[in-house]
Design a protein around this motif. Structure first.
Motif, PDB file in Angstrom:
ATOM      1  N   GLY A 107       0.828  -1.217   0.000  1.00 21.84           N
ATOM      2  CA  GLY A 107       0.000   0.000   0.000  1.00 21.84           C
ATOM      3  C   GLY A 107       0.859   1.263   0.000  1.00 21.84           C
ATOM      4  N   VAL A 108       1.909   1.257   0.803  1.00 23.80           N
ATOM      5  CA  VAL A 108       2.755   2.449   0.927  1.00 23.80           C
ATOM      6  C   VAL A 108       3.647   2.611  -0.313  1.00 23.80           C
ATOM      7  CG1 VAL A 108       4.507   3.580   2.351  1.00 23.80           C
ATOM      8  CG2 VAL A 108       2.674   2.291   3.457  1.00 23.80           C
ATOM      9  N   MET A 109       4.172   1.481  -0.821  1.00 25.01           N
ATOM     10  CA  MET A 109       5.022   1.550  -2.016  1.00 25.01           C
ATOM     11  C   MET A 109       4.237   2.143  -3.181  1.00 25.01           C
ATOM     12  SD  MET A 109       7.524  -1.776  -2.247  1.00 25.01           S
ATOM     13  CE  MET A 109       6.321  -2.987  -2.512  1.00 25.01           C
ATOM     14  N   ARG A 110       2.978   1.786  -3.253  1.00 22.59           N
ATOM     15  CA  ARG A 110       2.132   2.246  -4.351  1.00 22.59           C
ATOM     16  C   ARG A 110       2.062   3.781  -4.381  1.00 22.59           C
ATOM     17  NH1 ARG A 110      -1.528   4.511  -7.491  1.00 22.59           N
ATOM     18  NH2 ARG A 110      -3.353   3.324  -8.085  1.00 22.59           N
ATOM     19  N   MET A 111       1.926   4.374  -3.180  1.00 22.81           N
ATOM     20  CA  MET A 111       1.837   5.836  -3.120  1.00 22.81           C
ATOM     21  C   MET A 111       3.138   6.486  -3.604  1.00 22.81           C
ATOM     22  SD  MET A 111      -0.313   6.732   0.267  1.00 22.81           S
ATOM     23  CE  MET A 111       1.057   6.476   1.361  1.00 22.81           C
ATOM     24  N   PHE A 112       4.273   5.886  -3.202  1.00 19.76           N
ATOM     25  CA  PHE A 112       5.565   6.452  -3.582  1.00 19.76           C
ATOM     26  C   PHE A 112       5.869   6.187  -5.057  1.00 19.76           C
ATOM     27  CE2 PHE A 112       5.826   6.998   0.802  1.00 19.76           C
ATOM     28  CZ  PHE A 112       6.857   7.871   1.090  1.00 19.76           C
ATOM     29  N   LEU A 113       5.415   5.038  -5.536  1.00 20.15           N
ATOM     30  CA  LEU A 113       5.665   4.670  -6.922  1.00 20.15           C
ATOM     31  C   LEU A 113       4.897   5.609  -7.862  1.00 20.15           C
ATOM     32  CD1 LEU A 113       7.216   2.529  -8.488  1.00 20.15           C
ATOM     33  CD2 LEU A 113       5.110   1.231  -8.649  1.00 20.15           C
ATOM     34  N   GLU A 114       3.708   5.958  -7.441  1.00 20.30           N
ATOM     35  CA  GLU A 114       2.881   6.864  -8.230  1.00 20.30           C
ATOM     36  C   GLU A 114       3.648   8.168  -8.476  1.00 20.30           C
ATOM     37  OE1 GLU A 114      -0.882   7.745  -6.348  1.00 20.30           O
ATOM     38  OE2 GLU A 114      -1.809   7.518  -8.311  1.00 20.30           O
ATOM     39  N   LYS A 115       4.243   8.675  -7.399  1.00 22.41           N
ATOM     40  CA  LYS A 115       5.008   9.937  -7.471  1.00 22.41           C
ATOM     41  C   LYS A 115       6.239   9.750  -8.357  1.00 22.41           C
ATOM     42  CE  LYS A 115       5.512  14.054  -5.380  1.00 22.41           C
ATOM     43  NZ  LYS A 115       5.500  14.654  -6.685  1.00 22.41           N
ATOM     44  N   LEU A 116       6.918   8.622  -8.180  1.00 28.30           N
ATOM     45  CA  LEU A 116       8.142   8.360  -8.944  1.00 28.30           C
ATOM     46  C   LEU A 116       7.848   8.301 -10.441  1.00 28.30           C
ATOM     47  CD1 LEU A 116      11.258   7.345  -8.637  1.00 28.30           C
ATOM     48  CD2 LEU A 116      10.261   5.138  -9.184  1.00 28.30           C
ATOM     49  N   VAL A 117       6.813   7.540 -10.787  1.00 30.25           N
ATOM     50  CA  VAL A 117       6.467   7.376 -12.208  1.00 30.25           C
ATOM     51  C   VAL A 117       6.057   8.727 -12.809  1.00 30.25           C
ATOM     52  CG1 VAL A 117       4.880   6.226 -13.818  1.00 30.25           C
ATOM     53  CG2 VAL A 117       5.879   4.934 -11.943  1.00 30.25           C
ATOM     54  N   GLU A 118       5.376   9.516 -12.000  1.00 32.01           N
ATOM     55  CA  GLU A 118       4.976  10.856 -12.446  1.00 32.01           C
ATOM     56  C   GLU A 118       6.227  11.700 -12.742  1.00 32.01           C
ATOM     57  OE1 GLU A 118       1.828  12.415  -9.844  1.00 32.01           O
ATOM     58  OE2 GLU A 118       2.830  14.353 -10.108  1.00 32.01           O
TER      59      GLU A 118
ATOM     60  N   LEU B  75      -4.859   0.186  15.048  1.00 28.67           N
ATOM     61  CA  LEU B  75      -4.769   1.553  14.537  1.00 28.67           C
ATOM     62  C   LEU B  75      -3.369   1.879  14.053  1.00 28.67           C
ATOM     63  CD1 LEU B  75      -6.817   3.363  17.315  1.00 28.67           C
ATOM     64  CD2 LEU B  75      -7.541   2.870  14.991  1.00 28.67           C
ATOM     65  N   LEU B  76      -3.291   2.703  13.023  1.00 30.11           N
ATOM     66  CA  LEU B  76      -1.983   3.122  12.519  1.00 30.11           C
ATOM     67  C   LEU B  76      -1.392   4.153  13.484  1.00 30.11           C
ATOM     68  CD1 LEU B  76      -2.666   3.421   8.704  1.00 30.11           C
ATOM     69  CD2 LEU B  76      -1.481   1.626   9.941  1.00 30.11           C
ATOM     70  N   PRO B  77      -0.079   4.498  13.368  1.00 29.98           N
ATOM     71  CA  PRO B  77       0.520   5.468  14.287  1.00 29.98           C
ATOM     72  C   PRO B  77      -0.311   6.760  14.352  1.00 29.98           C
ATOM     73  CG  PRO B  77       2.186   4.549  12.829  1.00 29.98           C
ATOM     74  CD  PRO B  77       0.873   4.024  12.369  1.00 29.98           C
ATOM     75  N   PRO B  78      -0.447   7.358  15.546  1.00 24.14           N
ATOM     76  CA  PRO B  78      -1.329   8.518  15.712  1.00 24.14           C
ATOM     77  C   PRO B  78      -0.933   9.719  14.848  1.00 24.14           C
ATOM     78  CG  PRO B  78      -0.050   8.063  17.711  1.00 24.14           C
ATOM     79  CD  PRO B  78       0.161   6.924  16.793  1.00 24.14           C
ATOM     80  N   HIS B  79       0.369   9.858  14.509  1.00 18.32           N
ATOM     81  CA  HIS B  79       0.797  11.019  13.714  1.00 18.32           C
ATOM     82  C   HIS B  79       0.797  10.711  12.223  1.00 18.32           C
ATOM     83  CE1 HIS B  79       1.801  12.615  17.549  1.00 18.32           C
ATOM     84  NE2 HIS B  79       2.661  11.642  17.784  1.00 18.32           N
ATOM     85  N   GLY B  80       0.163   9.609  11.839  1.00 16.82           N
ATOM     86  CA  GLY B  80       0.143   9.235  10.432  1.00 16.82           C
ATOM     87  C   GLY B  80       1.382   8.433  10.095  1.00 16.82           C
ATOM     88  N   ILE B  81       1.487   8.033   8.847  1.00 11.35           N
ATOM     89  CA  ILE B  81       2.620   7.182   8.481  1.00 11.35           C
ATOM     90  C   ILE B  81       3.775   8.030   7.937  1.00 11.35           C
ATOM     91  CG2 ILE B  81       1.183   5.143   8.047  1.00 11.35           C
ATOM     92  CD1 ILE B  81       1.610   5.741   5.053  1.00 11.35           C
ATOM     93  N   THR B  82       4.991   7.634   8.296  1.00 13.94           N
ATOM     94  CA  THR B  82       6.195   8.341   7.843  1.00 13.94           C
ATOM     95  C   THR B  82       7.182   7.290   7.314  1.00 13.94           C
ATOM     96  OG1 THR B  82       6.928   8.215  10.134  1.00 13.94           O
ATOM     97  CG2 THR B  82       6.052  10.333   9.406  1.00 13.94           C
ATOM     98  N   PRO B  83       6.907   6.765   6.129  1.00 18.68           N
ATOM     99  CA  PRO B  83       7.700   5.636   5.612  1.00 18.68           C
ATOM    100  C   PRO B  83       9.181   5.976   5.449  1.00 18.68           C
ATOM    101  CG  PRO B  83       5.765   6.039   4.274  1.00 18.68           C
ATOM    102  CD  PRO B  83       5.890   7.210   5.177  1.00 18.68           C
ATOM    103  N   PHE B  84      10.001   4.959   5.504  1.00 12.37           N
ATOM    104  CA  PHE B  84      11.451   5.108   5.418  1.00 12.37           C
ATOM    105  C   PHE B  84      12.007   4.104   4.419  1.00 12.37           C
ATOM    106  CE2 PHE B  84      15.691   3.858   6.970  1.00 12.37           C
ATOM    107  CZ  PHE B  84      16.335   5.085   6.998  1.00 12.37           C
ATOM    108  N   ARG B  85      12.652   4.573   3.351  1.00 13.65           N
ATOM    109  CA  ARG B  85      13.343   3.750   2.351  1.00 13.65           C
ATOM    110  C   ARG B  85      12.474   2.622   1.778  1.00 13.65           C
ATOM    111  NH1 ARG B  85      18.736   4.225   1.398  1.00 13.65           N
ATOM    112  NH2 ARG B  85      19.988   5.503   2.781  1.00 13.65           N
ATOM    113  N   VAL B  86      11.144   2.819   1.816  1.00 15.56           N
ATOM    114  CA  VAL B  86      10.255   1.717   1.441  1.00 15.56           C
ATOM    115  C   VAL B  86      10.342   1.369  -0.051  1.00 15.56           C
ATOM    116  CG1 VAL B  86       8.148   3.055   1.041  1.00 15.56           C
ATOM    117  CG2 VAL B  86       7.988   0.776   2.014  1.00 15.56           C
ATOM    118  N   LEU B  87      10.761   2.341  -0.869  1.00  8.46           N
ATOM    119  CA  LEU B  87      10.821   2.094  -2.308  1.00  8.46           C
ATOM    120  C   LEU B  87      12.183   1.563  -2.758  1.00  8.46           C
ATOM    121  CD1 LEU B  87       8.498   2.474  -4.236  1.00  8.46           C
ATOM    122  CD2 LEU B  87       9.409   4.700  -4.877  1.00  8.46           C
TER     123      LEU B  87
END
Ligand SMILES: Nc1nc2c(ncn2[C@@H]2O[C@H](COP(=O)(O)OP(=O)(O)OP(=O)(O)O)[C@@H](O)[C@H]2O)c(=O)[nH]1
Ligand SMILES: [Mg+2]
Length: 316
Positions: free
Chosen positions: A44-55, A287-299
């Motif tokens: 799920g998280v890679m997809r969000m970053f991949l979208e940006k990368l491909v763009e 529940l996910l972390p309260p401050h939202g997700i902050t992915p690291f090197r996931v891509l």
């Protein structure tokens, strides 16, 4: 001739495929690991970053719902909006997700992802996992929170964590068995690395590794050339791989390293070690972390294979 329109299908599983698949470059990536190592969350998280990368590469990422076995929105993206983590992937399916990346570096490109339920790799499943041998990249996730001493050291720092999965070396053995004589690239990921970063200030044998501000494992990956163009930093990736390899050995993962570097088959797969965190922080129960997700090197693992396949250039 019956007059019916024929559809192109996979010769092994008979799943329908896009018409132009033969003229396209299809990059196949399988995620493997014990239960609760973070495979589905990573997709799920890679997809969000991949979208940006491909763009940024001048194209667009589109989910090919017709050729995928799952409702991506409901199963992989909704959690980002609702703040709820996924439930365990149901066994016996090894869901496939297909994305079109459009024209990249002169070729039509697709990305096919397979999400294997950890349960299928922990027990002797009848599921046909031969695609692991035909994949371009197998991402193997290793969960440090499954190690009891790490879990104990983090007890006062993290919210209550869910049940952890089975022994990583047994799961890796199963994965290698299914790979057989195949030659995929193998990315061994020290997942949920946020938990280890939280250990930096504690008294644990692994703490000095994460207290070192110069370590590549504590920094995000550079993804750009000086001119702003997207690229893969081969040099940093190699340094990171060596760092993670050493950290894995400190985490009793020497067997994992040996199984990859000195396999029984004598065939050493092209491999590299990675450190990733899809959430960037510990989830609290469902529940996910309260401050939202902050992915690291996931891509990083995907950047590696995209570079190997000539989709993105090297920086160094
Ligand atoms: N601390 C931390 N926890 C994470 C991270 N990613 C996932 N988790 C936790 O791990 C749990 C399991 O994640 P999943 O993605 O469902 O794991 P999975 O490997 O797909 O599990 P199966 O489907 O059972 O094989 C999540 O509910 C989160 O609580 C991460 O980056 N950091
Ligand atoms: Mg899953």
């Amino acid at each position: 001739m019956c007059g019916q329109q024929l559809e192109r299908t996979c010769t092994v599983c008979h799943a329908p495929m896009p018409k132009d698949v033969a003229e396209s470059d299809v990059i196949c990536v399988a995620l493997a690991g014990a239960r609760a190592t973070g495979k589905s969350v990573s997709i799920g998280v890679m997809r969000m970053f991949l979208e940006k990368l491909v763009e940024e590469l001048g194209s667009s990422l589109d989910y090919e719902e017709k050729y995928s076995e799952t409702d991506e929105n409901a199963e992989y993206l909704k959690q980002m909006v609702t703040g709820r983590a996924y439930s365990a992937t149901p066994p016996s399916i090894a869901r496939s997700l297909l994305y079109s990346m459009g024209q990249l570096n002169g070729r039509r490109r697709y990305l096919a992802l397979r999400d294997i339920a950890g349960e299928d790799l922990e027990k002797d499943s009848q599921l046909n996992l031969s695609f692991l041998g035909r994949a371009d990249l197998v991402i193997f996730l290793f969960d440090p929170l499954a190690i009891q001493s790490i879990r104990d050291a983090l007890e006062s720092l993290l919210p209550q964590q869910g049940e952890s999965g089975g022994e990583p070396q047994r799961v890796l053995q199963t994965v290698l068995r299914h790979i057989g004589t195949g030659r995929p690239h193998l990315a061994i990921c020290l997942a949920k690395v946020d938990a280890l970063q939280a250990l930096a200030q504690q008294d644990s044998p692994i703490s000095p590794v994460f207290a070192n501000p110069g370590a590549a494992m504590t920094r995000e990956s550079p993804t750009r050339r000086a001119n702003g163009q997207v690229g893969y930093d081969e040099e940093t990736a190699q340094v990171l791989s060596e760092e993670v390899r050493s950290a894995l050995m400190l985490l009793n993962g020497t067997v994992i390293v040996n199984m990859i570097e000195n396999p029984a088959t004598k065939v050493i797969l092209p491999h590299r070690f990675f450190a990733t965190s899809a959430l960037g922080d510990a989830a609290n129960g469902e529940l996910l972390p309260p401050h939202g997700i902050t992915p690291f090197r996931v891509l990083d693992p995907l950047m590696w294979i995209l570079n190997q396949k000539g989709v993105i250039p090297s920086i160094s």
